[in-house]
Design a protein around this motif. Structure first.
Motif, PDB file in Angstrom:
ATOM      1  N   HIS A 184       0.891  -1.163   0.000  1.00  0.00           N
ATOM      2  CA  HIS A 184       0.000   0.000   0.000  1.00  0.00           C
ATOM      3  C   HIS A 184       0.922   1.203   0.000  1.00  0.00           C
ATOM      4  O   HIS A 184       1.584   1.481   1.006  1.00  0.00           O
ATOM      5  N   PRO A 226       8.277   1.900  -4.015  1.00  0.00           N
ATOM      6  CA  PRO A 226       8.702   2.826  -5.077  1.00  0.00           C
ATOM      7  C   PRO A 226       9.655   3.909  -4.569  1.00  0.00           C
ATOM      8  O   PRO A 226      10.148   4.705  -5.369  1.00  0.00           O
ATOM      9  N   ILE A 240       9.222   6.378  -1.972  1.00  0.00           N
ATOM     10  CA  ILE A 240       8.727   7.710  -1.571  1.00  0.00           C
ATOM     11  C   ILE A 240       9.350   8.179  -0.252  1.00  0.00           C
ATOM     12  O   ILE A 240       9.620   9.377  -0.085  1.00  0.00           O
ATOM     13  N   LEU A 241       9.609   7.238   0.674  1.00  0.00           N
ATOM     14  CA  LEU A 241      10.295   7.607   1.911  1.00  0.00           C
ATOM     15  C   LEU A 241      11.807   7.544   1.722  1.00  0.00           C
ATOM     16  O   LEU A 241      12.553   8.334   2.299  1.00  0.00           O
ATOM     17  N   ALA A 285      15.823  -8.744  -0.390  1.00  0.00           N
ATOM     18  CA  ALA A 285      15.727  -9.864   0.553  1.00  0.00           C
ATOM     19  C   ALA A 285      14.455  -9.741   1.373  1.00  0.00           C
ATOM     20  O   ALA A 285      13.833  -8.682   1.440  1.00  0.00           O
ATOM     21  N   ASN A 300       7.434   1.817   6.258  1.00  0.00           N
ATOM     22  CA  ASN A 300       5.991   1.627   6.144  1.00  0.00           C
ATOM     23  C   ASN A 300       5.829   0.118   5.982  1.00  0.00           C
ATOM     24  O   ASN A 300       6.005  -0.416   4.896  1.00  0.00           O
TER      25      ASN A 300
HETATM   26  N1  SAM Z   1       7.733   2.336   1.552  1.00  0.00           N
HETATM   27  C1  SAM Z   1       6.745   2.291   0.493  1.00  0.00           C
HETATM   28  C2  SAM Z   1       5.701   3.357   0.718  1.00  0.00           C
HETATM   29  O1  SAM Z   1       5.638   3.863   1.840  1.00  0.00           O
HETATM   30  O2  SAM Z   1       4.967   3.664  -0.219  1.00  0.00           O
HETATM   31  C3  SAM Z   1       6.096   0.899   0.407  1.00  0.00           C
HETATM   32  C4  SAM Z   1       5.384   0.431   1.656  1.00  0.00           C
HETATM   33  S1  SAM Z   1       4.427  -1.056   1.425  1.00  0.00           S
HETATM   34  C5  SAM Z   1       3.240  -0.888   2.719  1.00  0.00           C
HETATM   35  C6  SAM Z   1       5.451  -2.356   2.104  1.00  0.00           C
HETATM   36  C7  SAM Z   1       6.716  -2.673   1.317  1.00  0.00           C
HETATM   37  O3  SAM Z   1       7.409  -3.740   1.966  1.00  0.00           O
HETATM   38  C8  SAM Z   1       6.467  -3.128  -0.099  1.00  0.00           C
HETATM   39  O4  SAM Z   1       7.356  -2.497  -0.972  1.00  0.00           O
HETATM   40  C9  SAM Z   1       6.713  -4.649  -0.054  1.00  0.00           C
HETATM   41  O5  SAM Z   1       7.131  -5.190  -1.288  1.00  0.00           O
HETATM   42  C10 SAM Z   1       7.793  -4.717   1.005  1.00  0.00           C
HETATM   43  N2  SAM Z   1       7.864  -6.025   1.716  1.00  0.00           N
HETATM   44  C11 SAM Z   1       6.849  -6.888   1.950  1.00  0.00           C
HETATM   45  N3  SAM Z   1       7.288  -7.946   2.656  1.00  0.00           N
HETATM   46  C12 SAM Z   1       8.617  -7.733   2.876  1.00  0.00           C
HETATM   47  C13 SAM Z   1       9.643  -8.483   3.548  1.00  0.00           C
HETATM   48  N4  SAM Z   1       9.368  -9.644   4.141  1.00  0.00           N
HETATM   49  N5  SAM Z   1      10.908  -7.995   3.542  1.00  0.00           N
HETATM   50  C14 SAM Z   1      11.193  -6.804   2.925  1.00  0.00           C
HETATM   51  N6  SAM Z   1      10.266  -6.049   2.276  1.00  0.00           N
HETATM   52  C15 SAM Z   1       8.997  -6.503   2.268  1.00  0.00           C
END
Ligand code: SAM
Length: 287
Positions: A35, A64, A66-67, A104, A125
């Motif tokens: 999200h 993507p 943003i942070l 990873a 996030n």
């Molecule tokens: N930081 C971005 C933002 O705020 O728009 C994306 C936040 S999104 C809620 C969660 C992110 O964590 C996604 O990019 C997802 O692919 C990544 N993610 C999910 N499971 C993960 C894991 N086990 N280890 C590392 N990254 C993970």
């Protein structure tokens, strides 16, 4: 077809391809809990993280970016860990020189080596489907390394409330106890579903965990954790009855352990504070 028509057709094709790429770039994958934060909220979240120029940061789940880009521009060094290799591949070329990407699952990465050059602050996030295991991993890494000062993370509001819950409330349980044993927890921002694309069904909150040495002496850590997990699966029972499945297989008498810890056996598990739980775990361990 005239030369001019051929050029226009080619330009239209390129526009369609560009559109598809732009849409594809942010297409969220449900299975990774994606999200994405709307730009209007990103500065507020980064301000809540409160980065300082000398900080080293780990960002969990940059997506993507943003942070990531905002944070990297305000700190000395940033490592981002992203599970989705497509998102990571798109973001990596636009990272500034002080940021690096690890593709990873954060749950399988040992964070200790990242702290060998100095304290490592954490932000992210978080993907909500796996936020509790990530919190427990961060607590364990902070405890072991003593080099993770804090973690500022976005969570679904319900989980944030369980983290900051105080004794005697409905939200008080395993998450509050195991977190507050090792960290001071504060809610720093609350966000509506509309702060993300796609919109989650729930509200969200940014929470800061400021890690510190344990608030009380719990004795044997495994005993303490097992005790807490067992009694809070039966929170409606009295502490005497909730304790039986933990104490009896170990050959311990629950009534005598409670008496020696100075706890009335008719109380409910959710009324026991950290100090009382620690005393009970120690009596059960030494008995
Ligand atoms: N930081 C971005 C933002 O705020 O728009 C994306 C936040 S999104 C809620 C969660 C992110 O964590 C996604 O990019 C997802 O692919 C990544 N993610 C999910 N499971 C993960 C894991 N086990 N280890 C590392 N990254 C993970």
């Amino acid at each position: 077809m005239s030369f001019r028509e051929a050029i226009e057709r080619e330009m239209a094709k390129q526009r369609r391809m560009q559109l598809a790429t732009d849409e594809g770039r942010w297409r969220a994958r449900k299975r990774f809990g994606q999200h994405f934060l709307e730009p209007a909220w990103a500065d507020k979240v980064v301000d809540a993280i409160a980065p300082l120029p000398d900080d080293r940061f780990l960002e969990i789940g940059p997506g993507p970016g943003i942070l990531t880009t905002r944070l990297a521009s305000r700190v000395r060094e940033l490592t981002a860990i992203e599970i989705d290799r497509d998102l990571a591949a798109r973001l990596t070329p636009s990272l500034p020189p002080n940021a690096r990407m690890l593709v990873a699952d954060v749950l399988s990465v040992d964070l200790a080596p990242m702290t060998s050059d100095g304290p490592l602050r954490v932000a992210g996030n978080l993907p909500y489907y796996v936020s509790s295991p990530i919190i427990f991993k961060l607590i364990e890494s902070a405890r072991r390394t003593r080099a993770i000062p804090d973690a500022t993370v976005m969570l679904q509001l319900e989980v944030a409330e369980r983290l900051i819950a105080t004794v005697g409330t409905a939200d008080y349980g395993v998450l509050a106890i195991l977190t507050q044993l090792h960290a001071d927890v504060t809610r720093v921002l609350t966000l509506p579903p509309g702060a993300f694309r796609p919109m989650p069904k729930v509200r969200s909150a940014v929470v800061r965990l400021a890690f510190r040495p344990p608030a009380v002496d719990i004795g044997d850590q495994t005993t303490f954790e097992r005790l807490v997990r067992t009694i809070f699966t039966q929170r409606r029972k009295t502490i005497l009855n909730a304790l039986r499945p933990f104490a009896e297989p170990l050959g311990r008498d629950p009534a005598s352990a409670l008496a020696r810890a100075g706890i009335d056996s008719r109380r409910r598990p959710e009324t026991l504070d950290l100090r009382e739980l620690a005393a009970l775990a120690q009596r059960l361990h030494e008995a």
